[in-house]
Scaffold this motif. Structure first.
Motif, mmCIF file in Angstrom:
data_model
loop_
_atom_site.group_PDB
_atom_site.id
_atom_site.type_symbol
_atom_site.label_atom_id
_atom_site.label_comp_id
_atom_site.label_asym_id
_atom_site.label_seq_id
_atom_site.Cartn_x
_atom_site.Cartn_y
_atom_site.Cartn_z
ATOM 1 N N PRO A 16 3.479 7.486 -2.113
ATOM 2 C CA PRO A 16 2.955 6.799 -0.915
ATOM 3 C C PRO A 16 3.988 6.575 0.172
ATOM 4 C CG PRO A 16 2.230 5.696 -2.925
ATOM 5 C CD PRO A 16 3.261 6.708 -3.335
ATOM 6 N N VAL A 17 5.266 6.734 -0.137
ATOM 7 C CA VAL A 17 6.308 6.550 0.872
ATOM 8 C C VAL A 17 6.125 7.525 2.031
ATOM 9 C CG1 VAL A 17 8.797 6.758 1.254
ATOM 10 C CG2 VAL A 17 7.945 5.591 -0.771
ATOM 11 N N LEU A 18 5.569 8.693 1.761
ATOM 12 C CA LEU A 18 5.420 9.726 2.779
ATOM 13 C C LEU A 18 3.988 9.861 3.284
ATOM 14 C CD1 LEU A 18 7.675 12.622 1.471
ATOM 15 C CD2 LEU A 18 8.194 10.875 3.150
ATOM 16 N N SER A 19 3.182 8.856 3.105
ATOM 17 C CA SER A 19 1.830 8.919 3.646
ATOM 18 C C SER A 19 1.855 8.879 5.172
ATOM 19 C CB SER A 19 0.985 7.770 3.095
ATOM 20 O OG SER A 19 1.539 6.525 3.486
ATOM 21 N N VAL A 20 0.748 9.227 5.791
ATOM 22 C CA VAL A 20 0.693 9.353 7.256
ATOM 23 C C VAL A 20 0.986 8.033 7.943
ATOM 24 C CG1 VAL A 20 -0.787 10.017 9.185
ATOM 25 C CG2 VAL A 20 -0.944 11.250 7.017
ATOM 26 N N GLN A 53 0.810 -1.206 0.000
ATOM 27 C CA GLN A 53 0.000 0.000 0.000
ATOM 28 C C GLN A 53 0.853 1.268 0.000
ATOM 29 O OE1 GLN A 53 -2.554 0.240 3.388
ATOM 30 N NE2 GLN A 53 -3.312 2.298 2.893
ATOM 31 N N HIS A 54 2.017 1.221 0.647
ATOM 32 C CA HIS A 54 2.845 2.413 0.802
ATOM 33 C C HIS A 54 4.107 2.347 -0.052
ATOM 34 C CE1 HIS A 54 0.508 2.155 4.599
ATOM 35 N NE2 HIS A 54 0.402 3.452 4.419
ATOM 36 N N SER A 55 4.058 1.607 -1.124
ATOM 37 C CA SER A 55 5.236 1.463 -1.984
ATOM 38 C C SER A 55 5.184 2.472 -3.122
ATOM 39 C CB SER A 55 5.299 0.038 -2.552
ATOM 40 O OG SER A 55 6.327 -0.068 -3.507
ATOM 41 N N GLY A 56 6.282 3.204 -3.277
ATOM 42 C CA GLY A 56 6.398 4.074 -4.432
ATOM 43 C C GLY A 56 6.807 3.329 -5.683
#
Length: 1363
Positions: free
Chosen positions: A915-919, A882-885
Motif C-alpha cells: 500500500p505504500v505505492l498506492s495512487v 490505509q496506506h501502511s505496509g
C-alpha cells in the motif's frame, strides 16, 4: 470432363458421377504410388481401380521424366542416409485430373444394399457413424510368403500386435465375424435377441443355488425377453443404474466370467448343426480352433444365412435394428462397446447403409463422438492444473470450444488446456510450430505466476517446479535456434523468468525519493559463507550444478551475454524483443557487482546497446518521423537502455566512470534532456519518460561527483533554471493528474538532480582546505582528492526558485482534498532539496548565521506552519493506516520465487502491491517533509513547538502508531517499506526532541521500529538509541509501573539459588530502577554491540550524500535484508556464542588457554540482559508483536553456551532470571515450540543436547540452568527429550535440585503431569532413576515427584496389584 463433387449434390448425383468415372475405363491418375520392393527396385502403382497393385509399368512422356527424376532424388537421398520408402508422383498431363484413393487392399463390392431406394434421415449432429465391425476376407487371399501378396495396412498390423489378428493368415481372430460366402449352405436360424445375448447365461449357471441347468436357462430366457421389450435408451439407463450400485471389484468379477466362458446362444438341440456350419477364426498353425482361444477372450462370429434379414432392415425386430444383425459374442469389452454406441451421433445400423461403410471401426469412431465430461471431483479433491495458450489456469470443468485447440492431448480428453508436462513435451518437439506454441505458453504462465495470479491455487510454487524440470536450459537452448518463432518466445520466457516487471515498476516510483538501488541475488548467493564457497569452487563445478545454485551466475557462464550481443547486432529484433534483451541485462546487473562487471566487459555488448538504442543523432526524430510508424527501434533512444546504464552506474564508481569515458553516455543523456518533447517524433509520453530517465542517470553520476557530470551542470545551468521557471509559472498541483502526471514525474527527477548537485558543490570548500593543508605540509606523495569543479556559487540561485515552487504547491495542496502520488512526489523532492541545502549551507565560507536563521524561520513559520494547520494535512495523517505496509496483512511475494533466483517480492502474495505505492499514498511527501522539519529543528532549536505538536499530538497519528507497536509487520523486510520506516523514525525523533502528550507511545514505537530498519539505513539505529530510547522523558513510566505491580508482585518470589557467592535478585522494583539509572550507558553499549562502526559510517555517507566517499549506490540484499534481528538486545550474547564456536576449536590446539571471561565482557553481557528486561517487562506487547517465546528462550540460553562463567556473575544471573519470569508468564511455557527454526542456532534437539552437555560439565547445579533443561520435558513435548534426560544424560539428574515450589513460580506443575505417560520406555527409565537413587525426595524433589507420579499412574492402570 469430370468435376469435383460439391456440397449441394445429393447421394444420387454422387452415384452418377461414380458410374461415369468407371465407364471411362482407363484414365490417367493424378497421383502414382512408387514403392520399393525387397530388392530395392521401384514399383509404380497406378491409383486407378483397374490397375494391378503389383504393376510396375513405367509411364511414358512427362510422367516418365517425373518418375525418372524421382528415382534420381531417391538415390541421392539414399547416399545421404535418408530412407525413402514411398514417393507420390504428381501428374501434370491432365489439368482435370482428380486425386483418387491409393488402394492398399481389395474391398469386395456391396451386393446387399440398394442405395437408390434408401433415404437416410438427418441426425442432430450431422454425421453418420457405423456400428459393428464386419471384416470381409476373400478366400483367395494370399499368405505372406506368396509373391505379390498385398501389403497389410497399418491398422491390420496394429491389430496383429494387440493379438486381435492372426499374424499368419491376416484374418480377424478377435472381434470380427466372418461372413459366409454365397456358395456356403446353412440352415441355421437363430433368434436375434438370443444371438446377441447367447443361449446360456455366463453368470447364472445352475451349479449352485439353483436346482438344475434348465431352471437357470429359464431365468436367462426371461431376462432376454425383458431386454427385448425395452428400448435402447432404457437399456442404457438401467445399465448405468446397475453399474452405479455395484462396486468396481464386482463389475470386474462379472466381466471376468465372460472371459472364462463363451457360450453360443443357440438351442441345445441345434448345437451339432451349428458346430458344422459356423466358421471360426483359425488360431493355430493347423487351422483348428483351440480352446485357448476362448480362454483368452477372443471372438467367434455367427452369420445369419437368411437373405431376407440381410436385405430388409424394416423386417428386423426393433432390438436387432438397434444393436445390429451381427455382434461379437461374450467379450469383456461389450460394456465399452455399448458405451461407444450410446454416444455415437447416428444409429449404427443406419451407418452400414452408406457407401463403403460396411466395415465399422469403433476405436476410430470414438473421435466422432462428443468429448466426454470430466469425472466428478470429490469434496476438497485436487486436480491436475491445465492452462490455455495465454497462461490462464482453467477450471476443472471449463466449457471451452474444441476450435480453440485446447483438447489435443491424450490424458483427460474431456478437459481443456495443457499441463506443464505436455507443454514441456511441446518445447522439446522437433516441429518448430510446436516449440513456438509450447515456449509461448510457458512464458505466459511465468508472467502470470510472477503477477500472483496462481497464488493459493497450486500446491507447490509453479516457477520452482518448472526450474527443477529444466526450464532454464530449454530457454537457453531456444536462444540458439535459427527460427524467429522459437528464439523470440525463448527470449520472452527468459525475460519473464529472470525479471519481475512489478519490481521494476515499483523501483521506478521510488526513484526520486529513494536514492539507492537494490541488489537482487539468489537466496543461496545472498549468504556470505555460501557466496565465498561458490567463488572458490566454481571452476570445478559443471554448468548444471551451478544452475542449481544460482541461475544468473550459470547463465553468465554459459555465454548468454555473448549470445544476446550477437542477436542485437546481427538480427534486426522487434521492439518487444529488444526491450526483453535490455531487461535481462538489467536483471543480470542487479544480481551482483561481479555480474555487473561481466556485462560491462563482454566484448561489444555495451557498444551495441549505446550505438543502436542510445543514439546521439536525433535528427530522424526531430524531422517528425514518428516512432510508432517505424518497423524497428534501431536508432531510436529507448528508456530501457538508459535504465540499464543507470543500474550499471549505480553498481559502483568504477563502472560509472567507464560508462562516461568509454561510451560517452553523458553527451547522449544531455541530448535527451535538452530536446523539447513536442519537437520529437516520439509520442509525448515516451519523450517525457525518456527525459525522466535521463535526469535519473545524471543524478547517479553526480552522486559520485564525476567531473563530466559537474561540467554538465555548469554548462546547462541556464537550461535548468529555465525548466524551474517553467514549473514555477506553468505547473500547478491542483489540476487533473492525467494532463500533468508526466510533468510531475519529470519535475521530480529534475529537482532530485539539483539535490545531488548541491551535495557536490558543498564539498568544494572542504576539499580545497585539504589541498591547501597538503601543500603546506609538503606531502607530495600523499594522495589528495581534487576539489570539485562545481562550487557553491554555481547553485546559489537555485534555492529561491525551489522555495517559491514549494510555497506555491503547498498552498495549492492545502486547498485540495485529493491525494495524488505524482504531485506529492514533486513537492517531496522540493522538501528534500531545501533540507540538503540548509544542512550544507552552514559548512560554507559564505554562511551567515543571521541570514540562515531568518531563512529557517521563514520556511518553518510561513511555509510549513500553514500547511500543518490545514485540513488536508489531517487528511494525510488519517490515511496513514490505509496506506501502511507495516500494518498490512499481505505476505512477502518472494515465497513464489525459486531459491536459486530471487526477487524483491514487490508483488505480494495474492497479486497485490504494498500500500505504500498506492495512487493516493502520502509517503512521497511525508518522508521528505519530516526530514525538512527535523533539519529545521536541528538548525534552530528555539523554534516554537506548537507547529510540531500539530504533528505529534494528532489523534490519527497516535492511533496509527499504537497499531504499529502491536502489529506483526509482515512486510517490514520488503524494500518498499523503507520509506514508511524512515518517515516514522523522523516522527519519533521529532517527538523526542520537542516532546508530546504521550511519550511512552513514541518510546514503544521507537523500539518497534528498530528491527524494521533496512540494511543501508543503519544510522537510524544509532539515532534512535542515542536520542529516543535513552530519553529520560520517554522512560518516566518505568518507576511508576515497577512500584505498582498489583497482586502478581514478584517481590515475594525467592530467586533461584546460584553456585556463586553473590545470590541473584528478583525484585522488579530494584531491577527496573537499575535499568532506568543506567539507560544512557545501556543504549551506548547497544549501539557499539549491534553493528561495527564502519557500517554506521557507510550508512551516514549515503544519507548525507558525500560524493568523494560514495563508492556505490546499490545495496545488496543479504540473507536477512533487515539490519538487526528482532532479538537485537541479545545480539552481543549471540556474537559471543559464535566466537566461542570458533575459539573452541582453537582451544583444542591450545589447552592451557584460560576460560575465564574478562570483566568488560561480563559488563557487556549484563547490559544486554538489562535492555532485554526493559523490553520484556515494560514493553511486552511491543516486543512480542514480532517475536516469540521460543525465540527468547533460545537466545537467553546462549548465556550458558557462550561461556562457562557468564551465569556465575551476580548481575547476569539476576536479570537472566527476571527475563525468564517475564517470558514464561501468561502461559509462555505452553508457547515454547520445538518446530521454530533459527538459522544461527540450529534445530531444537541439537540445542538441547548442547545444553545437557554444558550443564553436566560446568553448571555446578545452577538452578536457573536446570530450569532451562526441564522446559522441554513437559508432557506436550516429544518423548525424545524426556528420553534424553532420563536415559543418555541421566548423570545430570542428580544435579537438578529444583523443588516443586520453585518450578511452579515459572511453569505450572500440571504441564509435567498431564496427560499421563504411556511410553513404556520412559516409564522404565523413570523406574530406573528411582531405584538407582538418581532421583530422591531429599536431593531432587521435583524430578522424583514427576517420576513417581507417572510410574504410579502407569502401574495402577496396567498392573493394579503391583505396589
Amino acid at each position: 470432363m469430370l468435376q469435383r463433387p460439391h456440397a449441394r449434390e445429393t447421394d444420387e448425383d454422387l452415384i452418377k458421377q461414380e458410374a461415369e468415372l468407371l465407364s471411362q475405363g482407363s484414365f490417367t491418375p493424378s497421383v502414382k504410388l512408387v514403392k520399393k520392393n525387397q530388392k530395392g527396385e521401384k514399383c509404380t502403382q497406378s491409383a486407378t481401380p483397374g490397375s494391378a497393385p503389383g504393376s510396375s509399368k513405367r509411364p511414358s512422356g512427362r510422367d516418365g521424366q517425373t518418375s525418372q527424376g524421382v528415382q534420381q532424388g531417391t538415390q541421392k537421398r539414399k547416399k545421404q542416409g535418408i530412407v525413402d520408402h514411398t514417393v507420390l508422383v504428381e501428374t501434370v498431363g491432365s489439368p482435370a485430373a482428380v486425386i483418387s484413393q491409393v488402394v492398399a487392399r481389395e474391398v469386395p463390392p456391396l451386393t446387399d444394399l440398394d442405395l437408390h431406394t434408401w433415404t437416410p434421415e438427418a441426425t442432430p449432429k450431422g454425421a453418420v457413424v457405423p456400428f459393428s465391425i464386419n471384416t470381409k476376407v476373400s478366400d483367395g487371399s494370399k499368405t505372406e510368403d506368396t509373391p505379390g501378396r498385398k501389403k497389410k495396412s497399418l491398422y491390420l498390423q496394429n491389430l496383429e500386435k494387440r493379438g486381435m489378428m492372426d499374424s499368419k493368415d491376416g484374418r480377424d481372430s478377435g472381434r470380427d465375424l466372418e461372413e459366409k460366402s454365397p456358395g456356403q449352405n446353412t440352415t441355421m436360424s437363430v433368434d436375434s435377441d438370443q444371438e446377441m445375448l447367447g443361449a446360456y447365461s455366463c453368470i447364472v449357471e445352475g451349479k449352485t443355488g439353483l436346482g438344475n441347468k434348465e431352471e437357470a436357462s429359464m431365468i436367462h430366457k426371461e431376462n432376454v425377453a425383458k431386454l427385448s421389450s425395452m428400448s435402447h435408451e432404457d437399456i442404457l439407463k438401467e445399465r448405468d443404474a446397475l453399474m452405479n450400485q455395484l462396486s468396481p471389484e464386482k463389475i470386474q468379477f462379472i466381466q471376468s466370467l465372460r472371459k472364462k466362458k463363451v457360450t453360443l446362444n443357440v438351442p441345445p438341440e441345434s448345437e451339432a448343426q451349428v458346430t458344422s456350419d459356423v466358421t471360426m477364426e483359425e488360431t493355430t498353425g493347423k487351422g483348428e480352433a483351440s480352446s485357448s482361444t476362448l480362454d483368452k477372450g477372443e471372438a467367434m462370429e455367427i452369420s445369419d444365412p437368411n437373405p431376407e434379414t440381410e436385405s430388409s432392415a424394416e423386417s428386423q425386430p426393433e432390438s436387432q435394428r438397434k444393436f445390429g444383425r451381427k455382434k461379437s459374442v461374450s467379450f469383456a469389452e461389450d460394456i465399452e462397446v455399448m458405451e461407444i454406441e450410446s454416444i455415437l451421433p447416428i444409429s449404427p445400423i443406419e451407418a452400414k447403409k452408406w457407401v463403403n461403410m460396411d466395415k465399422v471401426e469403433l476405436e476410430k469412431l470414438k473421435w466422432l463422438s462428443d468429448i466426454p465430461s470430466p469425472k466428478p471431483l470429490k469434496s476438497n479433491e485436487g486436480f491436475v492444473a491445465r492452462f490455455n495458450f495465454e497462461g490462464d489456469l482453467l477450471p476443472y470443468d471449463a466449457q471451452v470450444s474444441v476450435k480453440q485447440g485446447l483438447h489435443h492431448h491424450g490424458e483427460e480428453p474431456g478437459r481443456a488446456g495443457y499441463t506443464l508436462d505436455e507443454l514441456f513435451i511441446l518445447m522439446r518437439s522437433s516441429v518448430v510450430q510446436q516449440r513456438h506454441v509450447g515456449t509461448r505458453t510457458i512464458a505466459n504462465i511465468i508472467r502470470n505466476a510472477k503477477e500472483g495470479l496462481y497464488d493459493g491455487c497450486l500446491d507447490v510454487p509453479i516457477i520452482q517446479l518448472m526450474v527443477e524440470a529444466g526450464l532454464v536450459l530449454l530457454l537457453r537452448f531456444g536462444l540458439d535456434e535459427s527460427s524467429a518463432l522459437v528464439y523470440v518466445e525463448s527470449m520472452r520466457g527468459m525475460y519473464y523468468l529472470l525479471t519481475s516487471e512489478g519490481d521494476e515498476n515499483c523501483l521506478d516510483l521510488l526513484e526520486s525519493w529513494g536514492g539507492t538501488q537494490p541488489g537482487v541475488s539468489s537466496a543461496i548467493f545472498a549468504q556470505e559463507k555460501a557466496q565465498a564457497e561458490l567463488e572458490e569452487e566454481e571452476k570445478e563445478l559443471k554448468d548444471i550444478e551451478i544452475l542449481q545454485l544460482d541461475i544468473i551466475r550459470a547463465l553468465v557462464r554459459m555465454d548468454t551475454l555473448v549470445r544476446l550481443r550477437y542477436m542485437m547486432e546481427s538480427i534486426e529484433l522487434s521492439a518487444e524483443t529488444v526491450v526483453h534483451v535490455l531487461g535481462i541485462l538489467t536483471r543480470v546487473t542487479r544480481h551482483s557487482l561481479t555480474a555487473a562487471w561481466k556485462v560491462a566487459q563482454t566484448p561489444g555488448l555495451l557498444q551495441v546497446v549505446v550505438k543502436h538504442f542510445l543514439p546521439h543523432d536525433l535528427s530522424p526524430l526531430l524531422q517528425g518521423q514518428n516512432v510508432n510508424k517505424m518497423e524497428c527501434v534501431y536508432g531510436v533512444p529507448l528508456r530501457a537502455a538508459l535504465k540499464l546504464i543507470k543500474v550499471l552506474a549505480a553498481r559502483g564508481r568504477g563502472l560509472a566512470a567507464l560508462l562516461v569515458k568509454d561510451h560517452l553516455v553523458m553527451e547522449r543523456l544531455l541530448a535527451y534532456v535538452s530536446v523539447e518533447p513536442s519537437s520529437m517524433g516520439m509520442p509525448r509520453q515516451e519523450a517525457l519518460v525518456l527525459s525522466q530517465e535521463a535526469y535519473a542517470l545524471w543524478s547517479v553520476l553526480l552522486a559520485y561527483g564525476l567531473p563530466e557530470a559537474q561540467e554538465a551542470v555548469t554548462s546547462f545551468f541556464p537550461y535548468l533554471v529555465k525548466q524551474l521557471v517553467f514549473y514555477r509559472d506553468r505547473v500547478d498541483v491542483n489540476q487533473e493528474e492525467e494532463s500533468n502526471k508526466f510533468n510531475y514525474d519529470v519535475g521530480a527527477a529534475l529537482v532530485h538532480t539539483m539535490y545531488r548537485a548541491v551535495n557536490v558543490a558543498a564539498t568544494h570548500s572542504l576539499l580545497v582546505g585539504r589541498v591547501l593543508a597538503a601543500r603546506q605540509s609538503q606531502a607530495e606523495n600523499e594522495d589528495v582528492l581534487q576539489s570539485p569543479h562545481l562550487t557553491w556559487d554555481h547553485i546559489k540561485d537555485l534555492p529561491p526558485l525551489v522555495e517559491t515552487c514549494l510555497t506555491k504547491w503547498l498552498v495549492q495542496l492545502a486547498r485540495t482534498q485529493t491525494l495524488n502520488f505524482s504531485s506529492l512526489r514533486l513537492i517531496g523532492s522540493c522538501c528534500q532539496f531545501m533540507s540538503s541545502f540548509l544542512a550544507k549551507w552552514k559548512d560554507q565560507k559564505c554562511y551567515s548565521g543571521v541570514e540562515a536563521q531568518s531563512a529557517v524561520e521563514h520556511i518553518y513559520n510561513e511555509i510549513l506552519n500553514p500547511f500543518l494547520q490545514s485540513s488536508f494535512f489531517n487528511l494525510i495523517l488519517e490515511s496513514f493506516i490505509q496506506h501502511s505496509g507495516l500494518l498490512s496483512n499481505l505476505s512477502f511475494g518472494t515465497q513464489r520465487d525459486p531459491r536459486n533466483l530471487g526477487s524483491l517480492g514487490c508483488i505480494c502474495y495474492g497479486g497485490k502491491v504494498n500500500p505504500v505505492l498506492s495512487v493516493t499514498s502520502p509517503w512521497p511527501l511525508m518522508l521528505p517533509l519530516t526530514q525538512l522539519l527535523l533539519q529545521l529543528l536541528t538548525l534552530h532549536p528555539t523554534l516554537p513547538v506548537s507547529t510540531v505538536h500539530l504533528l505529534t499530538n494528532n489523534s490519527s497519528l497516535q492511533e496509527y502508531l499504537q497499531k504499529v507497536c502491536t502489529a506483526p509487520k509482515q512486510l517490514a523486510a520488503q524494500w518498499l517499506s523503507k520509506s514508511e520506516v524512515n518517515c516514522l523514525c523522523n516522527i519519533v525523533y521529532i517527538a523526542s526532541v520537542k516532546g508530546s502528550n504521550n511519550p511512552k507511545l513514541f518510546h514503544s514505537c521507537a523500539l518497534a521500529l528498530l528491527p524494521c530498519i533496512h540494511t543501508g539505513d543503519e544510522q537510524l539505529i544509532r539515532s534512535l538509541l542515542q536520542n529516543v530510547v535513552n530519553a529520560k522523558s520517554s522512560i518516566a513510566d518505568l518507576t511508576e509501573l515497577s512500584a505498582s505491580v498489583g497482586t502478581m508482585a514478584l517481590e515475594n518470589y525467592e530467586p533461584l539459588a546460584s553456585p556463586a557467592i553473590m545470590q541473584p535478585i528478583l525484585a522488579p522494583l530494584q531491577l527496573t530502577n537499575t535499568v532506568a539509572a543506567r539507560i544512557n550507558s545501556i543504549c551506548s553499549h547497544a549501539v557499539d554491540g549491534l553493528l561495527p562502526s564502519k557500517v554506521y559510517k557507510a550508512s551516514a555517507v549515503l544519507r548525507d550524500g558525500v560524493p568523494f566517499l560514495t563508492n556505490g549506490l546499490t545495496i545488496d540484499t543479504l540473507a536477512q535484508p533487515l539490519a538487526i534481528s528482532p532479538y537485537w538486545p541479545l545480539q552481543q550474547v549471540l556474537n559471543r556464542y559464535r566466537l566461542s564456536l570458533v575459539s573452541g576449536q582453537e582451544k583444542q590446539n591450545e589447552p592451557n588457554q584460560s576460560d575465564q571471561s574478562s570483566p568488560e565482557v561480563l559488563l557487556h553481557v549484563g547490559k544486554s540482559l538489562q535492555m532485554t528486561y526493559l523490553l520484556l517487562r515494560h514493553r511486552r506487547d511491543t516486543v512480542f508483536a514480532a517475536t516469540t517465546v521460543t525465540g527468547w528462550i533460545r537466545h537467553l540460553s546462549l548465556v550458558f553456551l557462550a561461556a562457562n562463567d557468564f551465569f556465575l556473575d551476580h548481575v547476569v544471573s539476576s536479570y537472566l532470571q527476571g527475563c525468564l519470569v517475564e517470558v514464561l508468564q501468561k502461559g509462555g511455557s505452553l508457547s515454547f515450540n520445538e518446530n521454530e527454526v533459527f538459522t544461527s542456532l540450529g534445530n531444537c534437539f541439537e540445542w538441547y543436547k548442547a545444553m545437557m552437555s554444558q550443564f553436566t560439565s560446568v553448571s555446578y547445579g545452577d538452578s536457573t540452568f536446570a530450569l532451562f533443561l526441564i522446559l522441554p520435558v513437559q508432557r506436550h513435548w516429544p518423548s525424545q527429550y524426556r528420553d534424553r534426560l532420563w536415559g543418555e544424560n541421566s548423570d545430570a539428574l542428580s544435579q537438578i535440585r529444583l523443588t516443586s515450589q520453585q518450578v511452579e513460580k515459572f511453569i505450572p506443575l500440571t504441564q509435567f503431569r498431564i496427560p499421563e505417560e504411556e511410553n513404556i520406555n520412559i516409564i522404565q527409565k523413570y523406574e530406573a532413576g528411582i531405584r538407582g537413587m538418581a532421583v530422591q525426595p531429599s536431593t531432587t524433589p521435583f524430578l522424583y515427584a514427576i517420576a513417581h507420579h507417572h510410574v504410579t499412574q502407569w502401574h495402577n492402570k496396567h498392573n493394579p496389584s503391583t505396589e
